[in-house]
Design an enzyme around this catalytic site. Sequence first.
Site, PDB file in Angstrom:
ATOM      1  N   GLN A   1      -4.138  -4.979   7.083  1.00  0.00           N
ATOM      2  CA  GLN A   1      -5.141  -5.937   6.593  1.00  0.00           C
ATOM      3  C   GLN A   1      -5.105  -7.255   7.355  1.00  0.00           C
ATOM      4  O   GLN A   1      -6.075  -8.007   7.309  1.00  0.00           O
ATOM      5  CB  GLN A   1      -4.931  -6.210   5.091  1.00  0.00           C
TER       6      GLN A   1
ATOM      7  N   ASP B   1       3.441  -4.198   7.990  1.00  0.00           N
ATOM      8  CA  ASP B   1       2.180  -3.494   7.802  1.00  0.00           C
ATOM      9  C   ASP B   1       1.067  -4.516   8.056  1.00  0.00           C
ATOM     10  O   ASP B   1       0.804  -5.387   7.224  1.00  0.00           O
ATOM     11  CB  ASP B   1       2.111  -2.937   6.377  1.00  0.00           C
TER      12      ASP B   1
ATOM     13  N   CYS C   1      -4.886   2.431  -3.544  1.00  0.00           N
ATOM     14  CA  CYS C   1      -3.668   3.029  -2.965  1.00  0.00           C
ATOM     15  C   CYS C   1      -2.485   2.065  -3.052  1.00  0.00           C
ATOM     16  O   CYS C   1      -1.653   2.006  -2.133  1.00  0.00           O
ATOM     17  CB  CYS C   1      -3.882   3.474  -1.522  1.00  0.00           C
TER      18      CYS C   1
ATOM     19  N   HIS D   1       0.866  -1.174   0.000  1.00  0.00           N
ATOM     20  CA  HIS D   1       0.000   0.000   0.000  1.00  0.00           C
ATOM     21  C   HIS D   1       0.911   1.235   0.000  1.00  0.00           C
ATOM     22  O   HIS D   1       2.033   1.168   0.519  1.00  0.00           O
ATOM     23  CB  HIS D   1      -0.837  -0.045   1.289  1.00  0.00           C
TER      24      HIS D   1
ATOM     25  N   LYS E   1     -10.346  -0.721  10.618  1.00  0.00           N
ATOM     26  CA  LYS E   1     -10.551  -1.922   9.788  1.00  0.00           C
ATOM     27  C   LYS E   1     -10.846  -3.143  10.649  1.00  0.00           C
ATOM     28  O   LYS E   1     -11.011  -4.240  10.139  1.00  0.00           O
ATOM     29  CB  LYS E   1      -9.300  -2.188   8.945  1.00  0.00           C
TER      30      LYS E   1
HETATM   31  N1  C6P Z   1      -6.240   0.348   2.818  1.00  0.00           N
HETATM   32  C1  C6P Z   1      -8.100  -0.108   1.343  1.00  0.00           C
HETATM   33  O1  C6P Z   1      -9.241   0.109   0.912  1.00  0.00           O
HETATM   34  P1  C6P Z   1      -4.994   3.796   6.967  1.00  0.00           P
HETATM   35  O2  C6P Z   1      -5.553   4.568   5.813  1.00  0.00           O
HETATM   36  O3  C6P Z   1      -3.782   4.452   7.559  1.00  0.00           O
HETATM   37  O4  C6P Z   1      -6.004   3.388   7.959  1.00  0.00           O
HETATM   38  O5  C6P Z   1      -4.487   2.393   6.356  1.00  0.00           O
HETATM   39  C2  C6P Z   1      -3.495   2.415   5.368  1.00  0.00           C
HETATM   40  C3  C6P Z   1      -3.238   1.049   4.850  1.00  0.00           C
HETATM   41  C4  C6P Z   1      -1.992   0.500   5.031  1.00  0.00           C
HETATM   42  N2  C6P Z   1      -1.698  -0.733   4.607  1.00  0.00           N
HETATM   43  C5  C6P Z   1      -2.601  -1.505   3.982  1.00  0.00           C
HETATM   44  C6  C6P Z   1      -2.220  -2.885   3.552  1.00  0.00           C
HETATM   45  C7  C6P Z   1      -3.891  -1.006   3.759  1.00  0.00           C
HETATM   46  O6  C6P Z   1      -4.782  -1.768   3.141  1.00  0.00           O
HETATM   47  C8  C6P Z   1      -4.218   0.304   4.178  1.00  0.00           C
HETATM   48  C9  C6P Z   1      -5.559   0.896   3.902  1.00  0.00           C
HETATM   49  C10 C6P Z   1      -7.604   0.738   2.494  1.00  0.00           C
HETATM   50  O7  C6P Z   1      -7.389  -0.993   0.893  1.00  0.00           O
HETATM   51  C11 C6P Z   1      -7.753   2.195   2.223  1.00  0.00           C
HETATM   52  S1  C6P Z   1      -6.761   2.759   0.887  1.00  0.00           S
END
Ligand code: C6P
Length: 411
Positions: free
Chosen positions: A205, A202, A368, A122, A228
């Site tokens: 997910q 990371d 993203c 991401h 999430k």
């Molecule tokens: N992915 C998706 O629809 P934030 O925005 O900081 O809460 O999470 C960022 C992020 C980081 N790593 C991974 C693997 C992610 O999937 C995400 C967020 C969402 O896939 C929003 S773009």
Amino acid sequence: MFDATTIRKDFPLILERQVHGKRLVYLDSAATSQKPRAVIDAMARYYEEYNANVHRGVHALAEEATEAFEAARAAVARFVGADPRGCVFTKNATEALNLVAYSYARRRLGEGDILLTTQMEHHANLVPWQLVQPEAGFELRYVPVTPDGRLDRTAFDEIVGTGRVKLFAVTHMSNVVGTINPVAELAGAVRAASPEAVVVVDGAQSVPHLPTDVLALDADFLCFSGHKMLGPTGIGVLAARPELLEAMPPFLGGGEMISNVTLEGTTFNEVPYKFEAGTPPIAEAVGLHAAVDYLSTLGMDAVRRHELDLLGHAIGALEAVEGVTVHGPHQPSDRGAAVSFAIAGLHPHDIGTIMDREGVAVRAGHHCAKPLVRTLGSAATTRASFYIYNTVEEIPALVDAIEATKRFFTR
Ligand code: C6P
């Protein structure tokens, strides 16, 4: 295994919401999950009964709020097997990764070092490293992704074999192709070649969907977001080894993170407070505590089993639709519950729009993760992502919405 039909009763939006006159089928939990009544009520109770700032007041409310805030930290740390002293509350996973980039990578890596990440990331696990690279002077390398959506192990071994990797940053689970990476095995390989390297995971997910233990993962830093995993927006977590945090300079300055301030200079608070400048997300921490309690009561093993069941049905059903290609590993055990797919000849944004009219909420776009999506030979995908409140009975609705979309564009 739990009964998702019973679980749905805990989620007011899932239970009651209609879109375009149809019962909502919510398949966008990888973007953000829905919230159970327990989380909504816990946050309302905080505001109604003991709203106060934390770590500052001597009055009863301030003490209650501080107790609840620190209890949340302890619960979240327990949830991922971390030390509460190493658990920093941030705004989200993105901020947690930026904290590591600015306070660790920018200071500790330099000329001759390699910061290794992957093409599967991401943007939150790519852009922060790119931002600090020019100042730090390290070499930024990426593990390529194979056509079936896995990390290219040969390329990984080659780069790691240089012995120059000083930081390895990897996603535990891809938000696009769903791949679950063998993080502990990769971390072991990095450490064998470069004993002083640190591993950044990371978990945005994976933590919501898999049983997680930061030690078993062999992660020095684990980053994830509350929203999430049934919790509110506005809170994320950096779970790190406390001694690493102790050796790092602060990321943001202000109140709460100091020990003493004079006009000549500042000494800093102990960890994790050194990294929590300003009023923290208090109601959000209370909500996240309720979320991890909810997930713990279900059991993360049961959450995973439920999603494996959904995945088995969903991948089979999608593959049976003419013109549909499922991206990433097809074996449920190799992947998480975010399933990207393509429909021959149709653009994901068009697909998402028509599916929404059918009451099925999916995400369409680059998610993203542009460098990864480009490897799929496209600028975008359509993604259906599942969670505890989804049922096998919703999968025919997903297939029907895809068939309706195909009919719409061939009229
Ligand atoms: N992915 C998706 O629809 P934030 O925005 O900081 O809460 O999470 C960022 C992020 C980081 N790593 C991974 C693997 C992610 O999937 C995400 C967020 C969402 O896939 C929003 S773009």
